[in-house]
Design a protein around this motif. Structure first.
Motif, PDB file in Angstrom:
ATOM      1  N   TYR A 292       0.804  -1.223   0.000  1.00 38.87           N
ATOM      2  CA  TYR A 292       0.000   0.000   0.000  1.00 38.87           C
ATOM      3  C   TYR A 292       0.839   1.275   0.000  1.00 38.87           C
ATOM      4  O   TYR A 292       0.487   2.273   0.632  1.00 38.87           O
ATOM      5  N   ARG A 293       1.940   1.228  -0.721  1.00 37.69           N
ATOM      6  CA  ARG A 293       2.818   2.402  -0.821  1.00 37.69           C
ATOM      7  C   ARG A 293       2.838   2.878  -2.274  1.00 37.69           C
ATOM      8  O   ARG A 293       3.873   2.932  -2.929  1.00 37.69           O
ATOM      9  N   GLN A 294       1.655   3.226  -2.770  1.00 37.94           N
ATOM     10  CA  GLN A 294       1.499   3.623  -4.167  1.00 37.94           C
ATOM     11  C   GLN A 294       2.336   4.846  -4.529  1.00 37.94           C
ATOM     12  O   GLN A 294       2.870   4.922  -5.626  1.00 37.94           O
ATOM     13  N   ASP A 295       2.428   5.806  -3.622  1.00 37.71           N
ATOM     14  CA  ASP A 295       3.212   7.012  -3.922  1.00 37.71           C
ATOM     15  C   ASP A 295       4.675   6.663  -4.182  1.00 37.71           C
ATOM     16  O   ASP A 295       5.289   7.179  -5.116  1.00 37.71           O
ATOM     17  N   ASP A 296       5.226   5.778  -3.365  1.00 38.01           N
ATOM     18  CA  ASP A 296       6.614   5.351  -3.578  1.00 38.01           C
ATOM     19  C   ASP A 296       6.739   4.563  -4.880  1.00 38.01           C
ATOM     20  O   ASP A 296       7.728   4.692  -5.602  1.00 38.01           O
ATOM     21  N   ALA A 297       5.747   3.745  -5.167  1.00 39.54           N
ATOM     22  CA  ALA A 297       5.764   2.937  -6.391  1.00 39.54           C
ATOM     23  C   ALA A 297       5.765   3.823  -7.638  1.00 39.54           C
ATOM     24  O   ALA A 297       6.402   3.483  -8.639  1.00 39.54           O
ATOM     25  N   VAL A 298       5.088   4.958  -7.567  1.00 40.02           N
ATOM     26  CA  VAL A 298       5.051   5.875  -8.713  1.00 40.02           C
ATOM     27  C   VAL A 298       6.461   6.336  -9.079  1.00 40.02           C
ATOM     28  O   VAL A 298       6.836   6.361 -10.254  1.00 40.02           O
ATOM     29  N   PHE A 299       7.267   6.658  -8.084  1.00 36.86           N
ATOM     30  CA  PHE A 299       8.625   7.131  -8.361  1.00 36.86           C
ATOM     31  C   PHE A 299       9.523   6.011  -8.889  1.00 36.86           C
ATOM     32  O   PHE A 299      10.398   6.247  -9.719  1.00 36.86           O
ATOM     33  N   VAL A 300       9.267   4.801  -8.444  1.00 35.70           N
ATOM     34  CA  VAL A 300      10.009   3.656  -8.987  1.00 35.70           C
ATOM     35  C   VAL A 300       9.625   3.458 -10.453  1.00 35.70           C
ATOM     36  O   VAL A 300      10.478   3.196 -11.304  1.00 35.70           O
ATOM     37  N   LYS A 301       8.340   3.615 -10.751  1.00 33.84           N
ATOM     38  CA  LYS A 301       7.871   3.469 -12.138  1.00 33.84           C
ATOM     39  C   LYS A 301       8.457   4.550 -13.044  1.00 33.84           C
ATOM     40  O   LYS A 301       8.733   4.303 -14.221  1.00 33.84           O
ATOM     41  N   ILE A 302       8.664   5.726 -12.500  1.00 33.47           N
ATOM     42  CA  ILE A 302       9.316   6.792 -13.273  1.00 33.47           C
ATOM     43  C   ILE A 302      10.726   6.352 -13.656  1.00 33.47           C
ATOM     44  O   ILE A 302      11.157   6.522 -14.799  1.00 33.47           O
ATOM     45  N   ARG A 303      11.435   5.771 -12.704  1.00 36.54           N
ATOM     46  CA  ARG A 303      12.790   5.279 -12.986  1.00 36.54           C
ATOM     47  C   ARG A 303      12.755   4.159 -14.025  1.00 36.54           C
ATOM     48  O   ARG A 303      13.603   4.100 -14.911  1.00 36.54           O
ATOM     49  N   ILE A 304      11.759   3.274 -13.928  1.00 34.07           N
ATOM     50  CA  ILE A 304      11.606   2.203 -14.923  1.00 34.07           C
ATOM     51  C   ILE A 304      11.476   2.815 -16.314  1.00 34.07           C
ATOM     52  O   ILE A 304      12.117   2.357 -17.267  1.00 34.07           O
ATOM     53  N   ASN A 305      10.661   3.848 -16.419  1.00 34.16           N
ATOM     54  CA  ASN A 305      10.456   4.492 -17.720  1.00 34.16           C
ATOM     55  C   ASN A 305      11.755   5.063 -18.280  1.00 34.16           C
ATOM     56  O   ASN A 305      12.001   4.986 -19.483  1.00 34.16           O
ATOM     57  N   VAL A 306      12.575   5.635 -17.420  1.00 33.17           N
ATOM     58  CA  VAL A 306      13.851   6.195 -17.879  1.00 33.17           C
ATOM     59  C   VAL A 306      14.742   5.087 -18.431  1.00 33.17           C
ATOM     60  O   VAL A 306      15.315   5.215 -19.522  1.00 33.17           O
ATOM     61  N   TYR A 307      14.863   3.997 -17.683  1.00 32.53           N
ATOM     62  CA  TYR A 307      15.677   2.872 -18.165  1.00 32.53           C
ATOM     63  C   TYR A 307      15.131   2.332 -19.488  1.00 32.53           C
ATOM     64  O   TYR A 307      15.887   2.013 -20.400  1.00 32.53           O
TER      65      TYR A 307
END
Length: 114
Positions: free
Chosen positions: A26-41
């Motif tokens: 239930y840490r969606q906000d943190d997951a959003v920033f991880v997904k941003i990094r995924i997009n960069v890679y």
């Protein structure tokens, strides 16, 4: 060259697992920033694949680093604007992008400086 692409794919897989774990907790906000990094890679991997097909071996390194510089310039400018307007969420997103980009650049230089 496969070593670099492999590294990007490993980072994407690891970050996807991290995002899934965060969402599970239930840490969606943190997951959003991880997904941003995924997009960069993912973007960097795609751009590298295109450059690998279209550029000669001699120009590939310089052209790819130039493209990474363009990303950095754009995201740094966006970070400064976000800070200027007090948009901490946007600033954090741009910092996540720049962090992932620095890692991509570092690995690229490490692999191709040999």
């Amino acid at each position: 060259m496969d070593m670099f692409t492999g590294y990007l794919e490993e980072r994407i897989a690891a970050l996807k697992a991290e995002a899934a774990e965060l969402e599970k907790n239930y840490r969606q906000d943190d997951a959003v920033f991880v997904k941003i990094r995924i997009n960069v890679y993912d973007v960097c991997k795609t751009v590298f694949g295109v450059f690998k097909k279209m550029k000669s071996d001699e120009s590939l390194c310089g052209e790819y680093l130039k493209k990474l510089d363009e990303f950095e310039k754009t995201w740094s400018a966006s970070l400064e604007k976000a800070k200027e307007f007090g948009d901490s969420k946007k600033a954090a997103a741009e910092e996540a992008k720049l962090s992932a980009l620095a890692d991509v650049r570092g690995k690229f230089v490490e692999v191709f400086a040999k």
